[in-house]
Every structure is written in structure tokens, then in C-alpha cells.
Design a protein around this motif. Sequence first.
Motif, PDB file in Angstrom:
ATOM      1  N   PRO A   1     -61.619 -44.201  83.393  1.00 59.52           N
ATOM      2  CA  PRO A   1     -60.463 -43.549  83.873  1.00 59.52           C
ATOM      3  C   PRO A   1     -59.512 -43.064  82.498  1.00 59.52           C
ATOM      4  CG  PRO A   1     -60.580 -45.517  85.278  1.00 59.52           C
ATOM      5  CD  PRO A   1     -61.674 -45.467  84.258  1.00 59.52           C
ATOM      6  N   HIS A   2     -59.603 -43.878  81.417  1.00 60.75           N
ATOM      7  CA  HIS A   2     -58.954 -43.454  80.197  1.00 60.75           C
ATOM      8  C   HIS A   2     -59.874 -42.323  79.721  1.00 60.75           C
ATOM      9  CE1 HIS A   2     -56.137 -47.095  80.086  1.00 60.75           C
ATOM     10  NE2 HIS A   2     -57.072 -47.535  80.816  1.00 60.75           N
TER      11      HIS A   2
ATOM     12  N   GLN B   1     -61.293 -39.873  81.239  1.00 55.67           N
ATOM     13  CA  GLN B   1     -61.243 -38.922  82.153  1.00 55.67           C
ATOM     14  C   GLN B   1     -59.705 -38.123  81.821  1.00 55.67           C
ATOM     15  OE1 GLN B   1     -62.125 -40.852  85.822  1.00 55.67           O
ATOM     16  NE2 GLN B   1     -64.091 -39.910  85.603  1.00 55.67           N
ATOM     17  N   GLU B   2     -58.776 -38.976  81.633  1.00 55.25           N
ATOM     18  CA  GLU B   2     -57.458 -38.674  81.223  1.00 55.25           C
ATOM     19  C   GLU B   2     -57.199 -38.238  80.165  1.00 55.25           C
ATOM     20  OE1 GLU B   2     -54.909 -42.316  81.868  1.00 55.25           O
ATOM     21  OE2 GLU B   2     -55.379 -42.473  83.929  1.00 55.25           O
TER      22      GLU B   2
ATOM     23  N   GLN C   1     -69.027 -39.596  81.025  1.00 51.92           N
ATOM     24  CA  GLN C   1     -68.044 -38.664  80.976  1.00 51.92           C
ATOM     25  C   GLN C   1     -68.667 -37.361  80.163  1.00 51.92           C
ATOM     26  OE1 GLN C   1     -64.902 -38.474  81.745  1.00 51.92           O
ATOM     27  NE2 GLN C   1     -64.247 -36.491  80.723  1.00 51.92           N
TER      28      GLN C   1
END
Length: 275
Positions: free
Chosen positions: A151-152, A154-155, A87
Amino acid sequence: MKNKNGIGNLYLVLVFVVLYAPIFYLMYYSFNSGGTMHKFEGFTLDYYREVLQDTRLIIIVINTLVIALLSSAIATLLAIIGALAIQRSRSRRSKNALLSLNNVLIVSPDVIIGASFLILFTIAGIKLGFTSVLLSHVAFSVPIAVLMILPHLQEMSPTLTDAARDLGASRLNVLTKVILPIIKPGIFSGFFMALTYSLDDFAVTFFVTGNGYSTLSVEIYSRARQGVSLSINALSTLIFLFTILLVIGYYFLNQRKNKPSAIIAEPVAEAGVPR
């Protein structure tokens, strides 16, 4: 439109029938007193008692659970570090390269992975057994957990960490009181997915287990080669029910990520409060 939906639903039902019919067939005959899978003669729990009274099998179950829990915990910790590294990668090319390396073990055939680990452990002089199985399970569980956590991350809005630093939070506080609470659903999801993969894995484990050490998947395969025994049905039924519980647990944990975003303000403010 309705006709298309009906065909789609019918196709979905057929898929589930094909997938689950053999499992329910196996479960049904695990209660057969006749000892075969051809004719149901009567209800019995003898094969379940046989499984529960098998000392060697109980030891193998304990080995499997220890490997699964330990490898999942280690893999989840490594996955948190890996997801943060991906990330925070500034270059798009390096980020894609890291993602590609992470996905290699997922898309590679299990037989190739198992053979590769066997060669590696042989060259490194690592004795096949608990250590080799643990290392291999950690290795193929890390990419799965990364895909659950990433994904968490990135959110998550980068302004949250910036706000925590403006409030005086250290890097450690930002990590432990802002980032980790926000990605907690992904961490639990990654852990349970890694746990499920570890419990179910056969191909890789078959290559890296040594004499005197075994896991449930390898043991079931060995017993099945000796002939039909309904104790295998009973054991497989217990494993299937346990896996269903894991899936249900994963589902409810996954629902927690839909919490209102206002809750996020609490860890951000807490991270900036001096202790």
C-alpha cells in the motif's frame, strides 16, 4: 441512531470480553499459591521464578527469538523485492496473478501448509530442526510483509522517482534514497507483523520441528498435554505481555506514515545530488 450505536458498542464490549476473559483468567491464576485454577489461595511469584530458572525453557525462548528475528528480517527483504515486482508489473493480469500467489499462504489452512512443508523437507532431504523451521517461517511471513509494504508503494507518486532521475540519480540511489525512505513505515510494519506471526505460530512449526529442537508454542503445547501447571500460565502471561509490546510498537510505527508530504521532497533532492 443512538440506539443503534449503543447496540453496536455493547456488541463490541461482549466480543472483547469473550476474547480477553480467558487470557486474564489465565494471568490471574498464574499468581495463585494454591497450584490450581479453581480457588485462589494467595499471591505468589514462585511460578515466574520457576520459568526463569528453567534452563531448557530459556534455551527454547532464545531459539524462538532467533527464529522470529531472523525469519522476519529475511522475509522483509524478500517482501520489499516482491512488492516492487508487483507494483512495477505493467500488465494488470500479471499483477493480479502475483497478488493471488502472494495470498495463497495467508488464506490456506496452517495444517495444510505445515504438512506441505514437512513433505517438501522430507523429499529434499532437509533435516527437521533449525533450518526447516526458519525456512517455513520465512515462507509464511513474506506474504504478510508484502501486504504491509505494497500500500505504501501504491500511495507513492511515480513523479517522485521521475524527478529523482531527472536530477541525475542512479537506479540504486532512487531505490535507497527515494523509495525506501518513503515506504519505511510499511517496512517496519511488515517486519513487526512477521515477527508477531513467527512468535505465535504453532501449527506450521509443530510439523517441521525435529527431535531436540523446539519453539515456545510447541513447548507450551507439550507441557499442557502433561497436565495443568501454573508455570504454563506464567509463561503464557510473559508471552502475552511481550506480544502487547510488539503491537504497541507497531501502532506507533504505523502512525509515522501520516507525516506531511513536504518531507518527501528531501530524499528526492538528495538522490540527485552527486556524491
